[in-house]
Design a protein around this motif. Structure first.
Motif, PDB file in Angstrom:
ATOM      1  N   ASN A  67       0.852  -1.178   0.000  1.00 29.65           N
ATOM      2  CA  ASN A  67       0.000   0.000   0.000  1.00 29.65           C
ATOM      3  C   ASN A  67       0.898   1.241   0.000  1.00 29.65           C
ATOM      4  OD1 ASN A  67      -1.891   1.992   0.350  1.00 29.65           O
ATOM      5  ND2 ASN A  67      -2.592   1.308   2.360  1.00 29.65           N
ATOM      6  N   LEU A  68       0.816   2.025  -1.048  1.00 30.67           N
ATOM      7  CA  LEU A  68       1.651   3.213  -1.173  1.00 30.67           C
ATOM      8  C   LEU A  68       0.994   4.463  -0.600  1.00 30.67           C
ATOM      9  CD1 LEU A  68       2.865   2.616  -4.847  1.00 30.67           C
ATOM     10  CD2 LEU A  68       4.027   1.991  -2.730  1.00 30.67           C
ATOM     11  N   GLU A  69      -0.204   4.301  -0.062  1.00 30.05           N
ATOM     12  CA  GLU A  69      -0.940   5.454   0.450  1.00 30.05           C
ATOM     13  C   GLU A  69      -0.846   5.549   1.962  1.00 30.05           C
ATOM     14  OE1 GLU A  69      -4.858   4.836  -1.084  1.00 30.05           O
ATOM     15  OE2 GLU A  69      -4.333   5.559  -3.081  1.00 30.05           O
ATOM     16  N   ASP A  70      -1.189   6.716   2.485  1.00 27.18           N
ATOM     17  CA  ASP A  70      -1.143   6.962   3.935  1.00 27.18           C
ATOM     18  C   ASP A  70      -2.461   6.625   4.611  1.00 27.18           C
ATOM     19  OD1 ASP A  70       1.498   7.872   3.792  1.00 27.18           O
ATOM     20  OD2 ASP A  70       0.848   9.912   3.310  1.00 27.18           O
ATOM     21  N   VAL A  71      -3.343   5.979   3.867  1.00 23.19           N
ATOM     22  CA  VAL A  71      -4.621   5.539   4.417  1.00 23.19           C
ATOM     23  C   VAL A  71      -4.812   4.061   4.080  1.00 23.19           C
ATOM     24  CG1 VAL A  71      -5.720   7.807   4.283  1.00 23.19           C
ATOM     25  CG2 VAL A  71      -5.805   6.282   2.309  1.00 23.19           C
ATOM     26  N   PRO A  72      -5.623   3.346   4.873  1.00 16.58           N
ATOM     27  CA  PRO A  72      -5.853   1.921   4.584  1.00 16.58           C
ATOM     28  C   PRO A  72      -6.550   1.741   3.236  1.00 16.58           C
ATOM     29  CG  PRO A  72      -6.569   2.486   6.809  1.00 16.58           C
ATOM     30  CD  PRO A  72      -6.303   3.779   6.112  1.00 16.58           C
ATOM     31  N   LEU A  73      -6.367   0.587   2.646  1.00 18.72           N
ATOM     32  CA  LEU A  73      -7.091   0.258   1.423  1.00 18.72           C
ATOM     33  C   LEU A  73      -7.508  -1.201   1.448  1.00 18.72           C
ATOM     34  CD1 LEU A  73      -5.269  -1.539  -0.794  1.00 18.72           C
ATOM     35  CD2 LEU A  73      -4.124   0.638  -1.094  1.00 18.72           C
ATOM     36  N   GLU A  74      -8.482  -1.506   0.618  1.00 15.90           N
ATOM     37  CA  GLU A  74      -9.014  -2.871   0.532  1.00 15.90           C
ATOM     38  C   GLU A  74      -8.989  -3.324  -0.918  1.00 15.90           C
ATOM     39  OE1 GLU A  74     -12.521  -3.859   2.916  1.00 15.90           O
ATOM     40  OE2 GLU A  74     -13.402  -4.747   1.107  1.00 15.90           O
ATOM     41  N   LEU A  75      -8.541  -4.561  -1.140  1.00 16.96           N
ATOM     42  CA  LEU A  75      -8.445  -5.130  -2.477  1.00 16.96           C
ATOM     43  C   LEU A  75      -9.225  -6.435  -2.557  1.00 16.96           C
ATOM     44  CD1 LEU A  75      -4.575  -4.764  -3.009  1.00 16.96           C
ATOM     45  CD2 LEU A  75      -6.330  -3.256  -3.935  1.00 16.96           C
ATOM     46  N   SER A  76      -9.871  -6.650  -3.686  1.00 14.52           N
ATOM     47  CA  SER A  76     -10.468  -7.952  -3.992  1.00 14.52           C
ATOM     48  C   SER A  76      -9.531  -8.633  -4.976  1.00 14.52           C
ATOM     49  CB  SER A  76     -11.857  -7.787  -4.605  1.00 14.52           C
ATOM     50  OG  SER A  76     -12.737  -7.157  -3.703  1.00 14.52           O
TER      51      SER A  76
END
Length: 341
Positions: A67-76
């Motif tokens: 994850n390159l962002e400063d916030v969480p992310l969700e992937l399918s």
């Protein structure tokens, strides 16, 4: 102002095949990368899974997500089969894409189920899938990819009247082969020919099927349609850079140029070329009235029918009827007058 729930889908796909750096996707706003952790049975130094497998075997394949962002992310993340889309391009975006009649196995059948991956801000995580190779050997290549779709990111426009939904995806390729010594040659087959709508416009669809487990591309397709028994070409469509996934089919659209479909007996002449391979097809087909009328009613862009002559004919018939009625009534009146005298 009331917000208009207009959703604009934007899908960015980076496909890791034939080399390349998966971090490229981050430069285009995906916000994450995926890297194949290559096993010992990898055939080359490709950045995707290009594996030599053996019948009746199992192994785990892992992908490293960052994850390159400063916030969480969700992937399918799902192991998807390769298929040929309606534009003649190999695609990997549908886990449940119907299995082609010529396919022995698909990627979806050989791997464990799709997974939901949650990454904290700037987190790196390895995700593992189980590959089960069937006992019965297969020839050629089974092609697919790990398809990672990022959860929707809703962004409201400044006037708060439009909702824009950005969707980003990446694909890490999977190529499975058992026999690296025997070459498989692609084979093209022509299936059903039928009228239909291509993006709302009238067209004739000729279904092309690659019945062999071997992908190929750089295909040129030239299709011509005439009336049966006539050499005059009614419609022609030629497309370059067409691709075919292994054991796949797609409907090649022959543009009807916004003309209504007419019932009748037709002939399709088609030539498909890829490298030194050439396929020629000559096929008759029939369009019935009910089929043509249904398609024309649903089509967009068709010229409005001109009923001028119909109106003239009706007017002439009505005038003729009035004249006949007047003549008959006149005769009856004269007869009645004569009897009275």
């Amino acid at each position: 102002m009331k917000k208009i729930p207009l959703i604009i889908g934007f899908l960015l796909i980076f496909v890791a095949f034939a080399g390349g750096n998966s971090a490229l996707a981050a430069e285009n706003g995906a916000g994450f990368t995926m890297e194949a952790l290559l096993p010992d049975n990898q055939l080359d130094n490709s950045s995707f899974f290009n594996l030599k497998v053996t019948p009746d075997s199992q192994q785990e394949l892992s992908i490293r997500f960052t994850n390159l962002e400063d916030v969480p992310l969700e992937l399918s993340v799902s192991p998807n089969p390769a298929f040929t889309n309606k534009g003649g391009v190999i695609e990997y975006s549908d886990y449940d894409f119907p299995k082609d009649s010529s396919a022995q196995y698909t990627i979806s059948e050989l791997f464990s189920k799709p997974q939901t991956v949650k990454l904290k801000a700037n987190e790196t995580k390895d995700v593992t899938f189980q590959l089960t190779v069937p006992k019965e050997p297969f020839s050629g290549t089974i092609l697919g990819g790990f398809y990672a779709l990022k959860a929707a990111d809703d962004t409201e426009a400044s006037d708060q009247s439009i909702s824009i939904q950005n969707r980003y995806a990446m694909v890490m390729g999977i190529s499975l082969i058992e026999d690296t010594e025997t070459a498989v040659s692609p084979e093209l087959k022509l299936n059903a020919i039928k009228p239909g709508l291509d993006n709302g416009h009238t067209a004739i669809f000729a279904n092309l099927q690659n019945i062999q487990p071997q992908a190929f591309g750089e295909m040129t397709v030239d299709a011509k349609i005439s009336k049966q028994g006539s050499k005059q070409v009614l419609k022609e469509t030629k497309k370059d850079a067409q691709e075919m996934a292994p054991n796949s089919n797609y409907d090649f659209a022959i543009d009807w140029k916004n003309d209504p479909i007419e019932a009748g007996d037709y002939h399709l002449s088609m030539v498909a070329t890829s490298g030194k391979k050439v396929w020629k097809f000559e096929e008759d087909f029939t369009i019935v009235n009910q089929e043509a009328e249904k398609i024309n009613q649903q089509a967009v862009g068709l010229p409005e029918p001109d009923y001028t002559w119909l109106y003239i004919l009706i007017a002439v018939l009505l005038l003729l009827i009035l004249l006949i009625v007047a003549f008959i009534l006149g005769r009856r009146k004269r007869k009645s007058d004569e009897e009275e005298k």
